[in-house]
Write a protein that holds these residues in place. Structure first.
Motif, PDB file in Angstrom:
ATOM      1  N   PRO A  14       0.797  -1.227   0.000  1.00  0.00           N
ATOM      2  CA  PRO A  14       0.000   0.000   0.000  1.00  0.00           C
ATOM      3  C   PRO A  14       0.835   1.285   0.000  1.00  0.00           C
ATOM      4  N   ASP A  15       1.969   1.283   0.689  1.00  0.00           N
ATOM      5  CA  ASP A  15       2.785   2.501   0.738  1.00  0.00           C
ATOM      6  C   ASP A  15       3.364   2.836  -0.633  1.00  0.00           C
ATOM      7  N   ARG A  16       3.860   1.829  -1.329  1.00  0.00           N
ATOM      8  CA  ARG A  16       4.411   2.041  -2.677  1.00  0.00           C
ATOM      9  C   ARG A  16       3.325   2.511  -3.642  1.00  0.00           C
ATOM     10  N   LEU A  17       2.167   1.865  -3.577  1.00  0.00           N
ATOM     11  CA  LEU A  17       1.074   2.242  -4.468  1.00  0.00           C
ATOM     12  C   LEU A  17       0.542   3.633  -4.125  1.00  0.00           C
ATOM     13  N   ALA A  18       0.479   3.962  -2.840  1.00  0.00           N
ATOM     14  CA  ALA A  18       0.029   5.292  -2.427  1.00  0.00           C
ATOM     15  C   ALA A  18       0.967   6.369  -2.966  1.00  0.00           C
ATOM     16  N   ASP A  51       0.043  -4.673  12.991  1.00  0.00           N
ATOM     17  CA  ASP A  51       1.171  -5.064  12.157  1.00  0.00           C
ATOM     18  C   ASP A  51       0.777  -6.100  11.099  1.00  0.00           C
ATOM     19  N   GLY A  52      -0.513  -6.351  10.959  1.00  0.00           N
ATOM     20  CA  GLY A  52      -0.994  -7.300   9.957  1.00  0.00           C
ATOM     21  C   GLY A  52      -1.185  -6.619   8.621  1.00  0.00           C
ATOM     22  N   MET A  53      -2.251  -6.971   7.934  1.00  0.00           N
ATOM     23  CA  MET A  53      -2.545  -6.360   6.642  1.00  0.00           C
ATOM     24  C   MET A  53      -2.756  -4.865   6.823  1.00  0.00           C
ATOM     25  N   GLY A  54      -2.213  -4.107   5.922  1.00  0.00           N
ATOM     26  CA  GLY A  54      -2.289  -2.655   6.039  1.00  0.00           C
ATOM     27  C   GLY A  54      -3.087  -2.044   4.914  1.00  0.00           C
ATOM     28  N   GLY A  55      -2.974  -0.756   4.818  1.00  0.00           N
ATOM     29  CA  GLY A  55      -3.673  -0.025   3.781  1.00  0.00           C
ATOM     30  C   GLY A  55      -3.211   1.408   3.741  1.00  0.00           C
ATOM     31  N   ALA A  56      -3.690   2.106   2.748  1.00  0.00           N
ATOM     32  CA  ALA A  56      -3.455   3.539   2.616  1.00  0.00           C
ATOM     33  C   ALA A  56      -4.753   4.158   2.126  1.00  0.00           C
ATOM     34  N   GLN A  72      -4.105  -3.821   1.533  1.00  0.00           N
ATOM     35  CA  GLN A  72      -3.147  -4.905   1.380  1.00  0.00           C
ATOM     36  C   GLN A  72      -3.842  -6.256   1.478  1.00  0.00           C
ATOM     37  N   VAL A  73      -3.563  -7.115   0.509  1.00  0.00           N
ATOM     38  CA  VAL A  73      -4.111  -8.476   0.490  1.00  0.00           C
ATOM     39  C   VAL A  73      -2.964  -9.448   0.218  1.00  0.00           C
ATOM     40  N   PRO A  74      -3.103 -10.700   0.644  1.00  0.00           N
ATOM     41  CA  PRO A  74      -2.006 -11.654   0.448  1.00  0.00           C
ATOM     42  C   PRO A  74      -1.887 -12.183  -0.981  1.00  0.00           C
ATOM     43  N   GLU A  75      -2.980 -12.207  -1.732  1.00  0.00           N
ATOM     44  CA  GLU A  75      -2.920 -12.767  -3.086  1.00  0.00           C
ATOM     45  C   GLU A  75      -2.516 -11.680  -4.089  1.00  0.00           C
ATOM     46  N   SER A  76      -1.902 -12.114  -5.194  1.00  0.00           N
ATOM     47  CA  SER A  76      -1.477 -11.176  -6.231  1.00  0.00           C
ATOM     48  C   SER A  76      -2.606 -10.942  -7.223  1.00  0.00           C
ATOM     49  N   LYS A  77      -2.442  -9.905  -8.034  1.00  0.00           N
ATOM     50  CA  LYS A  77      -3.412  -9.595  -9.082  1.00  0.00           C
ATOM     51  C   LYS A  77      -3.472 -10.765 -10.059  1.00  0.00           C
ATOM     52  N   ALA A  78      -4.690 -11.184 -10.416  1.00  0.00           N
ATOM     53  CA  ALA A  78      -4.833 -12.389 -11.231  1.00  0.00           C
ATOM     54  C   ALA A  78      -5.368 -12.135 -12.639  1.00  0.00           C
ATOM     55  N   ALA A  79      -6.028 -11.012 -12.871  1.00  0.00           N
ATOM     56  CA  ALA A  79      -6.646 -10.792 -14.180  1.00  0.00           C
ATOM     57  C   ALA A  79      -6.764  -9.296 -14.452  1.00  0.00           C
TER      58      ALA A  79
END
Length: 138
Positions: A14-18, A51-56, A72-79
């Motif tokens: 999330p920090d990089r994307l923000a 300290d778990g899943m985060g966000g922005a 923030q989610v554990p899985e990657s973009k799929a489509a």
């Protein structure tokens, strides 16, 4: 009654994307909702591990556009995205002048970490943010 529209993107960092989206659209960090002084306090109020899943959470400085929530989610973009943002470049003038402004914006967003995916000459450029979420510059 509807009071606000948010656009939410799942992501790994999330920090990089923000940082990218703040540079791309001029948004700023949204402060945590009162009475919380940090987002970590706010998340903890829901029983979430800070300290778990985060966000922005980003907003337009004047509040005139939808908020961006980057979760923030554990899985990657799929489509391919079913919904994407169109970033409109303003300005008057002949088509070639407007297209020049689009290409200038594409160069700026490429430096910020975006990737060009496709060009529709004279109209728009399809790009991806650093995590592969598609958007258009027109």
């Amino acid at each position: 009654m509807l009071t606000q529209v948010d656009l939410t993107m799942d992501c790994a960092d999330p920090d990089r994307l923000a940082a990218f989206w703040k540079a791309a659209v001029g948004y700023v960090d949204e402060p945590p909702p009162p009475p919380f002084s940090t987002r970590e306090e706010w998340l903890a109020s829901f029983g979430e591990e800070p300290d778990g899943m985060g966000g922005a959470w980003l907003r337009h400085p004047s509040g005139v556009a939808p908020r961006l929530c980057l979760l923030q989610v554990p899985e990657s973009k799929a489509a391919k995205n079913r919904l994407h943002l169109d970033l409109r470049v303003s300005g008057e003038g002949p088509a070639e002048v407007k297209w020049g402004r689009v290409l200038c914006e594409v160069r700026r967003l490429t430096v910020a970490g975006g990737t060009v995916l496709a060009r529709v000459e004279g109209h728009h450029v399809v790009m991806a943010d650093p995590e592969g979420n598609e958007f258009c510059v027109a």
